[in-house]
Motif scaffolding. Structure first.
Motif, PDB file in Angstrom:
ATOM      1  N   UNK A 179       4.374   2.944 -10.003  1.00  0.00           N
ATOM      2  CA  UNK A 179       4.795   1.618  -9.527  1.00  0.00           C
ATOM      3  C   UNK A 179       3.615   0.873  -8.903  1.00  0.00           C
ATOM      4  N   UNK A 180       2.852   1.593  -8.085  1.00  0.00           N
ATOM      5  CA  UNK A 180       1.682   0.981  -7.463  1.00  0.00           C
ATOM      6  C   UNK A 180       0.607   0.663  -8.501  1.00  0.00           C
ATOM      7  N   UNK A 181       0.420   1.562  -9.468  1.00  0.00           N
ATOM      8  CA  UNK A 181      -0.598   1.324 -10.495  1.00  0.00           C
ATOM      9  C   UNK A 181      -0.285   0.053 -11.280  1.00  0.00           C
ATOM     10  N   UNK A 182       0.991  -0.149 -11.625  1.00  0.00           N
ATOM     11  CA  UNK A 182       1.376  -1.366 -12.355  1.00  0.00           C
ATOM     12  C   UNK A 182       1.178  -2.606 -11.498  1.00  0.00           C
ATOM     13  N   UNK A 183       1.532  -2.516 -10.221  1.00  0.00           N
ATOM     14  CA  UNK A 183       1.358  -3.663  -9.328  1.00  0.00           C
ATOM     15  C   UNK A 183      -0.116  -3.991  -9.140  1.00  0.00           C
ATOM     16  N   UNK A 184      -0.916  -2.965  -8.854  1.00  0.00           N
ATOM     17  CA  UNK A 184      -2.339  -3.179  -8.582  1.00  0.00           C
ATOM     18  C   UNK A 184      -3.039  -3.791  -9.790  1.00  0.00           C
ATOM     19  N   UNK A 185      -2.820  -3.202 -10.944  1.00  0.00           N
ATOM     20  CA  UNK A 185      -3.527  -3.677 -12.138  1.00  0.00           C
ATOM     21  C   UNK A 185      -2.918  -4.959 -12.697  1.00  0.00           C
ATOM     22  N   UNK A 230       8.418  -6.662  -5.135  1.00  0.00           N
ATOM     23  CA  UNK A 230       8.788  -8.074  -5.263  1.00  0.00           C
ATOM     24  C   UNK A 230       7.839  -8.949  -4.443  1.00  0.00           C
ATOM     25  N   UNK A 231       7.461  -8.469  -3.264  1.00  0.00           N
ATOM     26  CA  UNK A 231       6.512  -9.198  -2.423  1.00  0.00           C
ATOM     27  C   UNK A 231       5.177  -9.370  -3.142  1.00  0.00           C
ATOM     28  N   UNK A 232       4.787  -8.371  -3.933  1.00  0.00           N
ATOM     29  CA  UNK A 232       3.533  -8.485  -4.672  1.00  0.00           C
ATOM     30  C   UNK A 232       3.517  -9.700  -5.575  1.00  0.00           C
ATOM     31  N   UNK A 233       4.654 -10.019  -6.189  1.00  0.00           N
ATOM     32  CA  UNK A 233       4.719 -11.183  -7.076  1.00  0.00           C
ATOM     33  C   UNK A 233       4.756 -12.491  -6.291  1.00  0.00           C
ATOM     34  N   UNK A 234       5.715 -12.612  -5.368  1.00  0.00           N
ATOM     35  CA  UNK A 234       5.835 -13.934  -4.744  1.00  0.00           C
ATOM     36  C   UNK A 234       4.722 -14.214  -3.743  1.00  0.00           C
ATOM     37  N   UNK A 239      -5.125 -13.230  -1.818  1.00  0.00           N
ATOM     38  CA  UNK A 239      -4.016 -12.847  -2.690  1.00  0.00           C
ATOM     39  C   UNK A 239      -4.072 -11.363  -3.020  1.00  0.00           C
ATOM     40  N   UNK A 240      -5.273 -10.854  -3.306  1.00  0.00           N
ATOM     41  CA  UNK A 240      -5.409  -9.448  -3.681  1.00  0.00           C
ATOM     42  C   UNK A 240      -5.107  -8.529  -2.499  1.00  0.00           C
ATOM     43  N   UNK A 241      -5.627  -8.862  -1.329  1.00  0.00           N
ATOM     44  CA  UNK A 241      -5.389  -8.034  -0.144  1.00  0.00           C
ATOM     45  C   UNK A 241      -3.919  -8.031   0.233  1.00  0.00           C
ATOM     46  N   UNK A 242      -3.271  -9.183   0.186  1.00  0.00           N
ATOM     47  CA  UNK A 242      -1.919  -9.330   0.711  1.00  0.00           C
ATOM     48  C   UNK A 242      -0.841  -8.924  -0.280  1.00  0.00           C
ATOM     49  N   UNK A 243      -1.144  -8.934  -1.564  1.00  0.00           N
ATOM     50  CA  UNK A 243      -0.089  -8.711  -2.545  1.00  0.00           C
ATOM     51  C   UNK A 243      -0.199  -7.372  -3.255  1.00  0.00           C
ATOM     52  N   UNK A 244      -1.413  -6.926  -3.580  1.00  0.00           N
ATOM     53  CA  UNK A 244      -1.531  -5.795  -4.500  1.00  0.00           C
ATOM     54  C   UNK A 244      -2.346  -4.631  -3.964  1.00  0.00           C
ATOM     55  N   UNK A 276      -0.737  -2.910   1.345  1.00  0.00           N
ATOM     56  CA  UNK A 276       0.315  -2.027   0.840  1.00  0.00           C
ATOM     57  C   UNK A 276      -0.041  -0.557   1.007  1.00  0.00           C
ATOM     58  N   UNK A 277      -1.300  -0.257   1.338  1.00  0.00           N
ATOM     59  CA  UNK A 277      -1.748   1.133   1.427  1.00  0.00           C
ATOM     60  C   UNK A 277      -1.016   1.888   2.525  1.00  0.00           C
ATOM     61  N   UNK A 278      -0.758   1.246   3.653  1.00  0.00           N
ATOM     62  CA  UNK A 278      -0.066   1.913   4.737  1.00  0.00           C
ATOM     63  C   UNK A 278       1.360   2.283   4.371  1.00  0.00           C
ATOM     64  N   UNK A 279       2.048   1.381   3.670  1.00  0.00           N
ATOM     65  CA  UNK A 279       3.415   1.666   3.221  1.00  0.00           C
ATOM     66  C   UNK A 279       3.403   2.840   2.244  1.00  0.00           C
ATOM     67  N   UNK A 280       2.403   2.866   1.371  1.00  0.00           N
ATOM     68  CA  UNK A 280       2.288   3.976   0.428  1.00  0.00           C
ATOM     69  C   UNK A 280       2.068   5.292   1.169  1.00  0.00           C
ATOM     70  N   UNK A 281       1.193   5.287   2.169  1.00  0.00           N
ATOM     71  CA  UNK A 281       0.886   6.514   2.900  1.00  0.00           C
ATOM     72  C   UNK A 281       2.136   7.085   3.569  1.00  0.00           C
ATOM     73  N   UNK A 282       2.926   6.219   4.193  1.00  0.00           N
ATOM     74  CA  UNK A 282       4.141   6.688   4.858  1.00  0.00           C
ATOM     75  C   UNK A 282       5.139   7.220   3.838  1.00  0.00           C
ATOM     76  N   UNK A 283       5.322   6.486   2.739  1.00  0.00           N
ATOM     77  CA  UNK A 283       6.292   6.908   1.730  1.00  0.00           C
ATOM     78  C   UNK A 283       5.844   8.182   1.038  1.00  0.00           C
TER      79      UNK A 283
END
Length: 628
Positions: A90-96, A339-343, A251-256, A260-267
């Motif tokens: 999911x992250x790979x698709x969002x990032x790229x 969804x946040x990554x898109x908007x 845009x890159x820092x805030x969306x993709x 998002x790294x902190x949320x990934x680390x916790x999850x």
């Protein structure tokens, strides 16, 4: 999917960064094209990987590979390994995916910058580092990507380093993130001391055998790292200043990527947090405070990018809150992240389009009435606006409402409190984002006479259109048939709890609160004249919000000044204590040597006299002893 395909995901953008940096100015003419091509190619690999995973059973979708032995040191054996599973893809698709659109947008946005080739090299480096972070199969490889993200953000935030404000913002982001990095580093030390390994599989399988106190310490240290990367209280102060970088960087820092790294680390570390309720409570507390913290700041910002930056802080707070709710919220945290990554990417690129049209002006009090002159920007930005405030059927409606629902589902006073906080955040989001829309695209024209607004070229509006489409459809796709929940279940677990408050009731409450926020903003900014400068006679809360709720002042008082005094004390101790002992010993020996050396005259008669005197003293002493 074989190992080579897995390696290609981070290797392609990394290769692009290395080529552009090593070839140098000779690639100025085509560097931006190569950087974009590498990002798009990595997205294609991610998409092929995803569709390949769809064709396999849920238990066989995760694939990993140890590429080589990285740290073979006695008991510490760490391989350089990668893995891709339902969460990381999911992250790979969002990032790229979003990263590629930002690359395309940057071709137009940075077209007149003489250092455009270096800019694209840094963008590629950012993607490679973030991909390495989410594809790692152990904490040490994750840490390598984690540090790479910090480096890339420093380079991009300070890209226009000739501006003192940009250089300062880059240093601030770098220093604040070092605090979080120390938390993650110490967490790895505790993990190895406890489990004898840093591999995810080993740590998570053994977590149930560790004491709750140890797991709580690990969880709190991981949370410290997440707070810095994801700009959560108390390490949020760098995010607003990071707007000094070019808008595509924002845009890159805030969306993709970075936040998002902190949320990934916790999850990713969910097995640890699930066994440490106190650490999970800290995660919930941080998320709840930050979602209100960012929303309040966003209500008072006149700089369009800083208003959106405060919005990111708040929306990431929603994700952290959801992640803190455990199996009930992990999937919805990721849903809102996607969804946040898109908007959010669309909103930042839209802000960049407005700045492009307004000669880089960022003050919304100098905008007004731009919807007719920038129709594509207005429509795409507007769709992102409807998504972030949670209007159905846009993406944010589905993801944010689910977080509000699971907050209420906690039951009791805590559930009511968390649900109320999440609802209040939704109302504030509706207020400040409506404020941004009205001040930018509606009302009378307030710009300078020599400004001539114009729509951005197709290379910039194209990515904005695609992101706007994602802002419309992604939320429904993720919710349909609980598709995202079922997809992530093998990684984050399942939750089958019953709702405390029926979902339709929560949805109605959320929509009412959003409508109130929109209405208050409309009354203040559509039906009233917007002054050219911000009013000075305002409430204390507004003054505090304009100063980022004194985040810098608190950090300075709590951390910087005590740290400076501690440093001065240690320097004094080193200079006067450690160095004093060493230098004093040397001086004592040197002084004694000087005085003793004076007795060495080189004259035989002096030595003979000394010998005679010594012998006489010895004889006198012996005689005295005998007579005694």
């Amino acid at each position: 999917m074989d190992t080579a395909t897995l390696v290609l995901l981070p290797a392609l953008p990394l290769a692009g960064a290395l080529i552009l940096l090593l070839v140098g100015r000779r690639s100025n003419a085509w560097g931006h094209l190569l950087g974009t091509l590498m990002a798009v190619a990595s997205f294609v690999v991610a998409a092929v990987t995803f569709f390949g995973m769809l064709g396999r059973d849920s238990g066989a979708r995760a694939i990993g590979a140890d590429l080589f032995s990285w740290v073979p040191v006695a008991g510490l054996q760490v391989d350089f390994g990668l893995q891709i599973d339902q969460l990381s893809v999911c992250f790979a698709l969002l990032i790229t995916g979003v990263g590629s659109l930002i690359h395309v947008y940057s071709i137009g946005y940075m077209s007149h910058d003489p250092a455009r080739r270096r800019f694209f090299a840094y963008l590629n480096l950012f993607l490679a580092a973030m991909l390495l972070l989410v594809l790692a199969n152990n904490y040490l490889v994750l840490y390598l990507g984690w540090e790479g993200v910090g480096l890339a953000s420093y380079l991009l935030i300070g890209f226009w380093h000739e501006k003192p404000s940009a250089a300062t913002a880059a240093k601030k982001a770098f220093v604040v993130n070092r605090v979080g990095d120390m938390g993650l580093m110490i967490a790895m030390v505790v993990l190895f001391a406890t489990f004898g390994s840093l591999d995810f599989d080993t740590v998570f399988a053994s977590a149930s055998g560790a004491g709750e106190g140890t797991l709580t310490a690990i969880g709190l240290l991981l949370l410290l790292g997440a707070c810095a990367k994801s700009a959560q209280v108390p390490l949020q102060s760098w995010l607003g200043d990071a707007m000094e970088g070019p808008t595509p960087v924002s845009a890159l820092i805030h969306a993709a990527t970075m936040v998002t790294a902190g949320v990934y680390l916790i999850t990713r570390s969910s097995p640890v947090f699930d066994l440490a309720p106190n650490a999970r409570f800290a995660v919930i507390l941080v998320g709840a405070i930050t979602l209100l913290f960012g929303a309040i700041i966003g209500c008072a910002k006149d700089d369009i990018k800083k208003a959106l930056a405060a919005s990111t802080m708040s929306q990431i707070g929603y994700m952290v809150l959801a992640a803190g709710l455990g199996p009930a919220g992990y999937a919805f945290a990721i849903m809102h992240l996607l969804t946040h990554g898109f908007f959010k990417a669309g909103l930042f690129l839209g802000a960049g389009s407005v700045m492009h049209a307004m000669d880089d002006e960022t003050d919304m009090r100098r905008y007004g009435g731009l919807r007719k002159l920038l129709p594509l920007t207005y429509i795409t930005f507007g769709l992102g606006y409807l998504a972030i405030i949670g209007v159905p059927p846009f993406a944010g409606f589905f993801s944010k409402d689910k977080i509000i629902e699971v907050a209420f589902d906690q039951g009791g006073a805590s559930g009511i409190a968390l649900g109320a906080i999440a609802l209040l955040g939704a109302g504030l989001t509706a207020f400040y984002m409506t404020r941004v829309m009205l001040m930018t695209f509606f009302g009378k024209q307030r710009w300078k006479p020599d400004t001539h607004p114009h729509e951005s070229p197709a290379v910039m509006t194209g990515p904005m259109i695609l992101l706007a489409i994602g802002s419309v459809v992604t939320g429904g796709l993720f919710v349909l048939g609980s598709s995202l929940q079922n997809w992530l279940e093998p990684v984050v677990g399942a939750h089958h709890g019953e709702a405390t408050i029926p979902a339709p009731v929560v949805t109605t409450l959320a929509l009412v609160v959003v409508a109130i926020g929109v209405g208050v903003a409309y009354r203040n900014y559509a039906r009233r004249e917007i002054p050219d400068t911000a009013p000075q006679s305002v409430s204390a809360l507004t003054v505090a919000a304009r100063k980022d709720l004194y985040g810098d002042a608190v950090n300075e008082a709590a951390l910087m000044r005590p740290g400076r005094q501690l440093t001065r004390g240690l320097v004094f101790l080193d200079n006067r204590g450690v160095d004093g002992i060493v230098n004093g010993t040397a001086a004592l020996i040197g002084g004694l040597s000087t005085r003793i050396r004076r007795a060495q005259t080189g004259f035989v008669r002096s030595y003979a006299l000394s010998m005679f005197t010594g012998a006489a003293l010895v004889a006198a002493a012996l005689l005295a002893v005998r007579l005694w």
